[in-house]
Motif scaffolding. Sequence first.
Motif, PDB file in Angstrom:
ATOM      1  N   THR A 196       5.903  -3.195  -9.009  1.00 18.98           N
ATOM      2  CA  THR A 196       6.621  -4.363  -9.516  1.00 18.98           C
ATOM      3  C   THR A 196       6.357  -5.543  -8.592  1.00 18.98           C
ATOM      4  O   THR A 196       6.139  -5.383  -7.387  1.00 18.98           O
ATOM      5  CB  THR A 196       8.141  -4.127  -9.590  1.00 18.98           C
ATOM      6  N   ALA A 197       6.384  -6.715  -9.163  1.00 20.74           N
ATOM      7  CA  ALA A 197       6.303  -7.962  -8.409  1.00 20.74           C
ATOM      8  C   ALA A 197       7.213  -8.969  -9.100  1.00 20.74           C
ATOM      9  O   ALA A 197       7.282  -9.002 -10.334  1.00 20.74           O
ATOM     10  CB  ALA A 197       4.871  -8.490  -8.344  1.00 20.74           C
ATOM     11  N   SER A 198       7.891  -9.761  -8.325  1.00 15.51           N
ATOM     12  CA  SER A 198       8.822 -10.724  -8.916  1.00 15.51           C
ATOM     13  C   SER A 198       8.970 -11.921  -7.988  1.00 15.51           C
ATOM     14  O   SER A 198       8.747 -11.825  -6.781  1.00 15.51           O
ATOM     15  CB  SER A 198      10.187 -10.079  -9.167  1.00 15.51           C
ATOM     16  N   VAL A 199       9.330 -13.054  -8.577  1.00 12.90           N
ATOM     17  CA  VAL A 199       9.611 -14.266  -7.808  1.00 12.90           C
ATOM     18  C   VAL A 199      11.070 -14.627  -8.043  1.00 12.90           C
ATOM     19  O   VAL A 199      11.560 -14.575  -9.180  1.00 12.90           O
ATOM     20  CB  VAL A 199       8.699 -15.430  -8.209  1.00 12.90           C
ATOM     21  N   HIS A 255       0.791  -1.225   0.000  1.00 14.03           N
ATOM     22  CA  HIS A 255       0.000   0.000   0.000  1.00 14.03           C
ATOM     23  C   HIS A 255       0.827   1.280   0.000  1.00 14.03           C
ATOM     24  O   HIS A 255       0.263   2.371  -0.039  1.00 14.03           O
ATOM     25  CB  HIS A 255      -0.950  -0.006   1.199  1.00 14.03           C
ATOM     26  N   LYS A 256       2.143   1.142   0.066  1.00 13.67           N
ATOM     27  CA  LYS A 256       3.020   2.302   0.029  1.00 13.67           C
ATOM     28  C   LYS A 256       4.039   2.131  -1.094  1.00 13.67           C
ATOM     29  O   LYS A 256       4.510   1.019  -1.345  1.00 13.67           O
ATOM     30  CB  LYS A 256       3.748   2.471   1.368  1.00 13.67           C
ATOM     31  N   PRO A 257       4.433   3.216  -1.765  1.00 16.84           N
ATOM     32  CA  PRO A 257       5.392   3.094  -2.864  1.00 16.84           C
ATOM     33  C   PRO A 257       6.712   2.467  -2.442  1.00 16.84           C
ATOM     34  O   PRO A 257       7.352   1.765  -3.227  1.00 16.84           O
ATOM     35  CB  PRO A 257       5.581   4.540  -3.329  1.00 16.84           C
ATOM     36  N   GLU A 258       7.134   2.720  -1.198  1.00 21.45           N
ATOM     37  CA  GLU A 258       8.445   2.234  -0.767  1.00 21.45           C
ATOM     38  C   GLU A 258       8.388   0.852  -0.117  1.00 21.45           C
ATOM     39  O   GLU A 258       9.417   0.314   0.309  1.00 21.45           O
ATOM     40  CB  GLU A 258       9.061   3.226   0.225  1.00 21.45           C
ATOM     41  N   SER A 259       7.227   0.242  -0.028  1.00 19.03           N
ATOM     42  CA  SER A 259       7.098  -1.052   0.665  1.00 19.03           C
ATOM     43  C   SER A 259       7.687  -2.186  -0.158  1.00 19.03           C
ATOM     44  O   SER A 259       7.408  -2.326  -1.347  1.00 19.03           O
ATOM     45  CB  SER A 259       5.623  -1.347   0.949  1.00 19.03           C
ATOM     46  N   ASN A 260       8.498  -3.009   0.492  1.00 17.27           N
ATOM     47  CA  ASN A 260       8.956  -4.277  -0.063  1.00 17.27           C
ATOM     48  C   ASN A 260       8.448  -5.380   0.858  1.00 17.27           C
ATOM     49  O   ASN A 260       8.745  -5.361   2.062  1.00 17.27           O
ATOM     50  CB  ASN A 260      10.484  -4.355  -0.122  1.00 17.27           C
ATOM     51  N   SER A 279      23.824  -9.740  -6.727  1.00 13.78           N
ATOM     52  CA  SER A 279      23.234  -8.647  -5.965  1.00 13.78           C
ATOM     53  C   SER A 279      22.343  -7.807  -6.872  1.00 13.78           C
ATOM     54  O   SER A 279      22.387  -7.930  -8.097  1.00 13.78           O
ATOM     55  CB  SER A 279      24.329  -7.765  -5.336  1.00 13.78           C
ATOM     56  N   GLY A 280      21.525  -6.963  -6.247  1.00 17.10           N
ATOM     57  CA  GLY A 280      20.634  -6.086  -6.991  1.00 17.10           C
ATOM     58  C   GLY A 280      19.224  -6.631  -7.048  1.00 17.10           C
ATOM     59  O   GLY A 280      18.960  -7.793  -6.719  1.00 17.10           O
ATOM     60  N   PRO A 281      18.267  -5.818  -7.499  1.00 15.36           N
ATOM     61  CA  PRO A 281      16.851  -6.223  -7.502  1.00 15.36           C
ATOM     62  C   PRO A 281      16.539  -7.387  -8.433  1.00 15.36           C
ATOM     63  O   PRO A 281      15.515  -8.036  -8.267  1.00 15.36           O
ATOM     64  CB  PRO A 281      16.120  -4.951  -7.932  1.00 15.36           C
ATOM     65  N   LEU A 305      16.190 -10.530   0.664  1.00  7.63           N
ATOM     66  CA  LEU A 305      14.912 -10.744  -0.008  1.00  7.63           C
ATOM     67  C   LEU A 305      14.452  -9.500  -0.770  1.00  7.63           C
ATOM     68  O   LEU A 305      13.790  -9.610  -1.804  1.00  7.63           O
ATOM     69  CB  LEU A 305      13.844 -11.147   1.013  1.00  7.63           C
ATOM     70  N   SER A 306      14.808  -8.324  -0.270  1.00 12.52           N
ATOM     71  CA  SER A 306      14.384  -7.087  -0.923  1.00 12.52           C
ATOM     72  C   SER A 306      15.357  -6.620  -1.994  1.00 12.52           C
ATOM     73  O   SER A 306      15.112  -5.598  -2.645  1.00 12.52           O
ATOM     74  CB  SER A 306      14.187  -5.985   0.118  1.00 12.52           C
TER      75      SER A 306
END
Length: 444
Positions: A338-341, A298-303, A369-371, A358-359
Amino acid sequence: MQSLSLRFDRKKILIVFCFSILAALAPAVGEEGVSTVATSPIAFSGQASGGTLTLAHPINRDAKYIAIQTTAGESAASVARRLADAISAADPFRWWGPSVHTAAEQRVNVRGSTILDLPGRRNGGGWVLGGTETGLGIPPPPVSLSASYDPTKDQVLVNWVNPPGGYDSIALVTNGIFPTSQPGQSTSCAIPMIPDPDMGGTMDILVVGYRKDVPSNAGAITVDRSSQEEMINTPFSLNVAPNWSAWSDEGSLSAVQDGSAVSLEMGDRGDVVAEGKRLYPYPGTPGEKRFFQVVKTHKPESNAGVWRKFVGLASGHRYRVHLRVSALGMSDNQGDWTASVHAAHNDPSGRDLTTAQLSGMAPLPDGESGPQAGRIVGLGPSTSTRGNWMECSTGGDAPGRAISDLTLPEGVSSITVWLRCRGPIPEGVGLDWIKLEDLTESSP
């Protein structure tokens, strides 16, 4: 000869099944010589936290269940009485047949805060508790249940993770009818492979923990000779699918559950196949499972998201992860989300990945490393599934860069898979199935 062997195996399974049922339901001598049916009582204690309480009976892959709402501070005796009344009124488990029993015979009784008359063995793994209710002495469920076939001994190696403190005892149930008792601190065991020909040669495994005669929810996995997958349909605990755990870069599970940044839900398809049309075993495909995981941010910065480990794996083996995801109601023009597995092997200690890993903020054990590290599939405004379910796998060609299959380094025996959502995602992202396939050929 093969046909004769199959018939013999099925006959053997039927014999064991019959003895199991007789052992569970055979009359026993109670007080003053009165004949009673063997039961599996549930002894609630303390007070309710408030929420949904489910009681499920996963005798096969499609667990029948009943749910009631509790209130914060409600006594254990009150909850036990209301749950027993709900079972008696609805007969949700189809115990009694159409009209062969009287109303009195269909009654589920209560003594204090203990529910009586639930057919089955004490600590036999026949009953599980779920929902969002966390009081009443209900223990947390085991997680990361995993099962690998060992061809050298024709057996299955079962591994799982207990909550802090473990249990008083653990029930392990195979194919819904073969319960065995395990010590309350155990996290692994080896059992004979009992493939069910009516389930395509697979075997269903449930693990249930007990504290003071109160069962947890179940860990559940289906195994064959080369893979393990989540096909068993059981209501969730704390809105998290069996075997999985919640995570959030805001910190604790309570931060996940407060709903301000992240909310988890148990998606419900309803009865995908009509009651009279089901073929055993149901469900037979991922899309026939009634329940699925939903994550909303619900927030832009939420992971945030959910994760699970596959444990007890073989070093040097190559594994492929298969799964199904959906952007549900999210469309191509719903902002920046964005959503990813992802999947990665753990380090040799087997310790859990951190929320920073995880984030995508810290390197994974393999150094990536990295998203995008470990990413199997990525979803977003330009790659929405438009409500459809997408099946993808490591080494596949799903949207985004799919990682290769995972070969475990020496001394490593676990793989972590996780869903990461970055919001806002008001309609949620769904995950309804996962399968881990061992691609390394083994011979007995």
